[in-house]
Structures are given as structure tokens and as C-alpha cells.
Design a protein around this motif. Structure first.
Motif, PDB file in Angstrom:
ATOM      1  N   ALA A 137     -90.709  62.303 -20.443  1.00  0.00           N
ATOM      2  CA  ALA A 137     -89.472  61.355 -20.676  1.00  0.00           C
ATOM      3  C   ALA A 137     -88.715  62.305 -21.745  1.00  0.00           C
ATOM      4  O   ALA A 137     -87.531  62.438 -21.491  1.00  0.00           O
ATOM      5  CB  ALA A 137     -89.726  60.123 -21.093  1.00  0.00           C
ATOM      6  N   ILE A 138     -89.315  62.955 -22.840  1.00  0.00           N
ATOM      7  CA  ILE A 138     -88.549  63.701 -23.855  1.00  0.00           C
ATOM      8  C   ILE A 138     -87.915  64.857 -23.228  1.00  0.00           C
ATOM      9  O   ILE A 138     -86.767  65.279 -23.614  1.00  0.00           O
ATOM     10  CB  ILE A 138     -89.690  63.892 -24.909  1.00  0.00           C
ATOM     11  N   ASP A 139     -88.965  65.510 -22.222  1.00  0.00           N
ATOM     12  CA  ASP A 139     -87.968  66.785 -21.641  1.00  0.00           C
ATOM     13  C   ASP A 139     -87.072  66.217 -20.762  1.00  0.00           C
ATOM     14  O   ASP A 139     -86.058  67.170 -20.842  1.00  0.00           O
ATOM     15  CB  ASP A 139     -89.337  67.259 -20.779  1.00  0.00           C
ATOM     16  N   LEU A 140     -87.014  65.214 -20.176  1.00  0.00           N
ATOM     17  CA  LEU A 140     -85.912  64.863 -19.336  1.00  0.00           C
ATOM     18  C   LEU A 140     -84.616  64.734 -20.388  1.00  0.00           C
ATOM     19  O   LEU A 140     -83.354  65.160 -19.798  1.00  0.00           O
ATOM     20  CB  LEU A 140     -86.303  63.523 -18.625  1.00  0.00           C
ATOM     21  N   VAL A 141     -84.882  63.992 -21.276  1.00  0.00           N
ATOM     22  CA  VAL A 141     -83.875  63.804 -22.346  1.00  0.00           C
ATOM     23  C   VAL A 141     -83.120  64.860 -22.740  1.00  0.00           C
ATOM     24  O   VAL A 141     -82.051  65.323 -22.767  1.00  0.00           O
ATOM     25  CB  VAL A 141     -84.010  62.464 -23.289  1.00  0.00           C
ATOM     26  N   GLU A 142     -84.222  65.838 -23.315  1.00  0.00           N
ATOM     27  CA  GLU A 142     -83.669  66.894 -23.815  1.00  0.00           C
ATOM     28  C   GLU A 142     -82.926  67.886 -22.887  1.00  0.00           C
ATOM     29  O   GLU A 142     -81.804  68.380 -23.358  1.00  0.00           O
ATOM     30  CB  GLU A 142     -84.904  67.797 -24.593  1.00  0.00           C
ATOM     31  N   ASN A 143     -83.500  67.898 -21.664  1.00  0.00           N
ATOM     32  CA  ASN A 143     -82.885  68.842 -20.685  1.00  0.00           C
ATOM     33  C   ASN A 143     -81.466  68.363 -20.212  1.00  0.00           C
ATOM     34  O   ASN A 143     -80.542  69.240 -20.006  1.00  0.00           O
ATOM     35  CB  ASN A 143     -83.998  69.305 -19.767  1.00  0.00           C
ATOM     36  N   LYS A 144     -81.386  67.042 -19.952  1.00  0.00           N
ATOM     37  CA  LYS A 144     -80.140  66.668 -18.992  1.00  0.00           C
ATOM     38  C   LYS A 144     -79.296  65.719 -19.806  1.00  0.00           C
ATOM     39  O   LYS A 144     -78.313  65.447 -19.515  1.00  0.00           O
ATOM     40  CB  LYS A 144     -80.701  65.584 -18.073  1.00  0.00           C
ATOM     41  N   VAL A 145     -79.453  65.619 -21.145  1.00  0.00           N
ATOM     42  CA  VAL A 145     -78.720  64.666 -21.894  1.00  0.00           C
ATOM     43  C   VAL A 145     -78.038  65.388 -23.228  1.00  0.00           C
ATOM     44  O   VAL A 145     -76.769  65.319 -23.353  1.00  0.00           O
ATOM     45  CB  VAL A 145     -79.537  63.343 -22.444  1.00  0.00           C
ATOM     46  N   LEU A 146     -78.886  66.036 -23.933  1.00  0.00           N
ATOM     47  CA  LEU A 146     -78.432  66.223 -25.302  1.00  0.00           C
ATOM     48  C   LEU A 146     -77.333  67.249 -25.248  1.00  0.00           C
ATOM     49  O   LEU A 146     -76.511  67.257 -26.353  1.00  0.00           O
ATOM     50  CB  LEU A 146     -79.575  67.365 -25.949  1.00  0.00           C
ATOM     51  N   PRO A 147     -77.146  68.457 -24.309  1.00  0.00           N
ATOM     52  CA  PRO A 147     -75.915  69.274 -24.467  1.00  0.00           C
ATOM     53  C   PRO A 147     -74.721  68.446 -24.206  1.00  0.00           C
ATOM     54  O   PRO A 147     -73.616  69.066 -24.520  1.00  0.00           O
ATOM     55  CB  PRO A 147     -76.317  70.159 -23.264  1.00  0.00           C
ATOM     56  N   TYR A 148     -74.574  67.144 -23.908  1.00  0.00           N
ATOM     57  CA  TYR A 148     -73.417  66.197 -23.736  1.00  0.00           C
ATOM     58  C   TYR A 148     -73.133  65.408 -24.974  1.00  0.00           C
ATOM     59  O   TYR A 148     -72.409  64.499 -24.591  1.00  0.00           O
ATOM     60  CB  TYR A 148     -73.479  65.986 -22.409  1.00  0.00           C
ATOM     61  N   PHE A 149     -73.786  65.435 -25.895  1.00  0.00           N
ATOM     62  CA  PHE A 149     -73.694  64.759 -26.930  1.00  0.00           C
ATOM     63  C   PHE A 149     -73.036  65.477 -28.231  1.00  0.00           C
ATOM     64  O   PHE A 149     -73.222  66.686 -28.618  1.00  0.00           O
ATOM     65  CB  PHE A 149     -75.091  64.328 -27.359  1.00  0.00           C
ATOM     66  N   ASN A 150     -72.305  64.787 -28.861  1.00  0.00           N
ATOM     67  CA  ASN A 150     -71.696  65.180 -30.167  1.00  0.00           C
ATOM     68  C   ASN A 150     -72.407  64.596 -31.318  1.00  0.00           C
ATOM     69  O   ASN A 150     -72.088  63.537 -31.758  1.00  0.00           O
ATOM     70  CB  ASN A 150     -70.095  64.839 -30.233  1.00  0.00           C
ATOM     71  N   PHE A 151     -73.532  65.236 -31.633  1.00  0.00           N
ATOM     72  CA  PHE A 151     -74.609  64.241 -32.560  1.00  0.00           C
ATOM     73  C   PHE A 151     -73.919  64.207 -33.922  1.00  0.00           C
ATOM     74  O   PHE A 151     -74.199  63.567 -34.692  1.00  0.00           O
ATOM     75  CB  PHE A 151     -75.917  65.085 -32.461  1.00  0.00           C
ATOM     76  N   GLN A 152     -73.346  65.760 -34.380  1.00  0.00           N
ATOM     77  CA  GLN A 152     -72.889  65.644 -35.492  1.00  0.00           C
ATOM     78  C   GLN A 152     -71.564  64.398 -35.914  1.00  0.00           C
ATOM     79  O   GLN A 152     -71.716  63.858 -36.969  1.00  0.00           O
ATOM     80  CB  GLN A 152     -72.166  66.937 -35.869  1.00  0.00           C
ATOM     81  N   ARG A 153     -70.798  64.317 -35.009  1.00  0.00           N
ATOM     82  CA  ARG A 153     -69.872  63.238 -35.155  1.00  0.00           C
ATOM     83  C   ARG A 153     -70.529  61.969 -35.180  1.00  0.00           C
ATOM     84  O   ARG A 153     -70.185  60.780 -35.828  1.00  0.00           O
ATOM     85  CB  ARG A 153     -68.786  63.016 -34.091  1.00  0.00           C
ATOM     86  N   MET A 154     -71.618  61.446 -34.111  1.00  0.00           N
ATOM     87  CA  MET A 154     -72.327  60.334 -34.247  1.00  0.00           C
ATOM     88  C   MET A 154     -72.879  59.939 -35.574  1.00  0.00           C
ATOM     89  O   MET A 154     -73.168  58.840 -36.149  1.00  0.00           O
ATOM     90  CB  MET A 154     -73.437  60.324 -33.160  1.00  0.00           C
ATOM     91  N   THR A 155     -73.629  61.198 -36.077  1.00  0.00           N
ATOM     92  CA  THR A 155     -74.291  61.102 -37.304  1.00  0.00           C
ATOM     93  C   THR A 155     -73.423  60.680 -38.619  1.00  0.00           C
ATOM     94  O   THR A 155     -73.638  59.913 -39.259  1.00  0.00           O
ATOM     95  CB  THR A 155     -75.264  62.256 -37.885  1.00  0.00           C
ATOM     96  N   ALA A 156     -72.107  61.351 -38.483  1.00  0.00           N
ATOM     97  CA  ALA A 156     -71.270  61.121 -39.647  1.00  0.00           C
ATOM     98  C   ALA A 156     -70.753  59.647 -39.483  1.00  0.00           C
ATOM     99  O   ALA A 156     -70.567  58.885 -40.413  1.00  0.00           O
ATOM    100  CB  ALA A 156     -70.040  61.997 -39.281  1.00  0.00           C
ATOM    101  N   LEU A 157     -70.462  59.148 -38.333  1.00  0.00           N
ATOM    102  CA  LEU A 157     -69.997  57.729 -38.169  1.00  0.00           C
ATOM    103  C   LEU A 157     -71.130  56.725 -38.437  1.00  0.00           C
ATOM    104  O   LEU A 157     -70.837  55.569 -39.020  1.00  0.00           O
ATOM    105  CB  LEU A 157     -69.689  57.451 -36.527  1.00  0.00           C
ATOM    106  N   ALA A 158     -72.347  57.221 -38.161  1.00  0.00           N
ATOM    107  CA  ALA A 158     -73.466  56.359 -38.507  1.00  0.00           C
ATOM    108  C   ALA A 158     -73.801  56.332 -39.973  1.00  0.00           C
ATOM    109  O   ALA A 158     -73.938  55.207 -40.689  1.00  0.00           O
ATOM    110  CB  ALA A 158     -74.864  56.625 -37.920  1.00  0.00           C
ATOM    111  N   VAL A 159     -73.656  57.406 -40.715  1.00  0.00           N
ATOM    112  CA  VAL A 159     -73.663  57.369 -42.231  1.00  0.00           C
ATOM    113  C   VAL A 159     -72.439  56.911 -42.831  1.00  0.00           C
ATOM    114  O   VAL A 159     -72.808  56.043 -44.127  1.00  0.00           O
ATOM    115  CB  VAL A 159     -73.835  58.776 -42.586  1.00  0.00           C
ATOM    116  N   GLY A 160     -71.398  56.957 -42.121  1.00  0.00           N
ATOM    117  CA  GLY A 160     -70.265  56.282 -42.916  1.00  0.00           C
ATOM    118  C   GLY A 160     -69.460  57.113 -44.128  1.00  0.00           C
ATOM    119  O   GLY A 160     -69.632  58.262 -43.955  1.00  0.00           O
ATOM    120  N   ARG A 161     -68.967  56.468 -44.805  1.00  0.00           N
ATOM    121  CA  ARG A 161     -68.313  57.010 -45.926  1.00  0.00           C
ATOM    122  C   ARG A 161     -69.295  57.997 -47.016  1.00  0.00           C
ATOM    123  O   ARG A 161     -68.897  59.031 -47.451  1.00  0.00           O
ATOM    124  CB  ARG A 161     -67.609  56.044 -46.953  1.00  0.00           C
ATOM    125  N   ASP A 162     -70.724  57.570 -46.983  1.00  0.00           N
ATOM    126  CA  ASP A 162     -71.450  58.577 -47.703  1.00  0.00           C
ATOM    127  C   ASP A 162     -71.723  59.787 -46.971  1.00  0.00           C
ATOM    128  O   ASP A 162     -72.475  60.660 -47.723  1.00  0.00           O
ATOM    129  CB  ASP A 162     -73.023  57.747 -47.601  1.00  0.00           C
TER     130      ASP A 162
END
Length: 204
Positions: A54-79
Motif C-alpha cells: 500500500a505504501i508503494d502504491l501511495v508513493e508511486n501514484k500519489v506523492l508527485p502530485y502533492f505540494n507537501f511544503q505548502r501543506m506542512t506550512a499550512l498545518a504548522v501555521g504562523r509558527d
């Protein structure tokens, strides 16, 4: 678990690789959904609890289409602005790992969910959109899924998923803020790292 699983479908539905990335985001959602869910339905290993697959499936088919840095910044907020460039890099990597492991564990609980698409009116030239669908689960009420996407180049990337009114990104914010207040940015990095180790060890 149902909410986590629904978030997983949100990711898979929107983000599976497609050759026609210049499609409108709602058209892309419709085009890739059936292909991705067909793979899941036919993979008995994943349905039997094979988390590594399942991890292989997510890594191969999902991750290239995510903006993880923006997601992380939004999750952390002002900090987020308190973090050094190196801390931001580590936070993004740990948050990415957390999401991958969480969704991969949930993927092994797939039980014949289907997707209903809501009509979308996306203005020409828009670069930030919300695509709305519902996950229909046998014996349960449908779950509303909203995907927030931004256009980058010729393609689209997701930076938030809203499940039944709950934002994936902001759902983490209170916990992250409390940890930063107590232990600083390094404390948050440690928190995420420990959580990832627990998930890797199979602890819920």
C-alpha cells in the motif's frame, strides 16, 4: 478510521498520475478515479493488509502530485516562520511520511467504496479551485470530500483535503501549535518522528 480512509480516497482520486495533466481539475478527478480504484479493488494483497504494498502504491501514484511544503506550512501555521530552512525541510519530510503511512494503513481497509462527482463551475484561467465529490460507503452515510488544488505549470497539485467539513491540514494545527509552544520547532520535529516510528512499527 472511516475519516482517514476517506482522506486516502481523496488523495488517490485526485492525484494518480495521468498523461492529460492539462485537463481541468474536475475532469482530471473523474478520469483517474476509476482507474485508481480498479487497481485497489483488484489487489488482494492490499486488501489483506499488506501495508508495504500500500505504501508503494501511495508513493508511486500519489506523492508527485502533492505540494507537501505548502501543506506542512499550512498545518504548522504562523509558527512556520519560526523555523530555519533546514527545520522546514525536515518538517516537510516528516509530515509527508506521516501522511503516507497513515493513508497506506487506511488503504488496507478498503471496502467497496464508490465516488459520486459534484458539478463544478471553474472559471477559465482560475489557478486555485475546489473540486467536490462524495464517497459512498455501503451501510453508511455518504462522506463529502472537497479537494483544494492549485495550478503549477501545466498540471494541478493538491494542498488540502476537506472531509465532512474537516480540513486535513488545519486538523493538525492545534496539536502542532501546542507542541511548538511547549518544545519549539525541534520538539515538533521529534513529535512527528516518534509518530512515524510508531506507525512503522504497526502501532495505531
Amino acid at each position: 478510521m472511516k475519516m482517514i480512509l476517506s482522506m486516502l480516497f481523496a488523495l488517490l482520486i485526485v492525484l494518480a498520475p495521468v498523461t492529460a495533466q492539462e485537463l481541468a481539475p474536475d475532469a482530471m478527478v473523474r478520469q483517474v478515479t476509476e482507474d485508481v480504484l480498479t487497481v485497489v479493488r483488484q489487489d488482494k494483497d492490499i486488501q489483506s493488509g499488506n501495508t508495504r504494498k500500500a505504501i508503494d502504491l501511495v508513493e508511486n501514484k500519489v506523492l508527485p502530485y502533492f505540494n507537501f511544503q505548502r501543506m506542512t506550512a499550512l498545518a504548522v501555521g504562523r509558527d512556520w516562520n519560526k523555523a530555519t530552512p533546514e527545520q522546514k525541510k525536515i518538517l516537510t519530510e516528516e509530515f509527508r511520511t506521516l501522511l503516507v503511512r497513515t493513508y497506506s494503513n487506511a488503504l488496507t481497509s478498503y471496502k467497496n467504496q464508490t465516488v459520486v462527482y459534484k458539478p463544478s463551475k471553474i472559471p477559465e484561467g482560475e489557478t486555485n479551485v475546489v473540486v467536490r465529490t462524495e464517497v459512498v460507503q455501503p451501510g453508511s452515510k455518504p462522506i463529502q470530500l472537497d479537494y483544494t488544488l492549485e495550478k503549477q505549470g501545466n498540471g494541478w497539485k493538491v494542498y488540502d483535503v476537506v472531509v465532512a467539513g474537516v480540513s486535513l491540514v488545519t486538523n493538525y494545527r492545534d496539536t502542532f501549535k501546542q507542541e511548538v509552544n511547549n518544545s519549539g520547532i525541534d520538539g515538533l520535529i521529534t513529535l512527528l518522528g516518534n509518530r512515524n516510528k510508531q506507525l512503522a512499527a504497526g502501532k495505531k
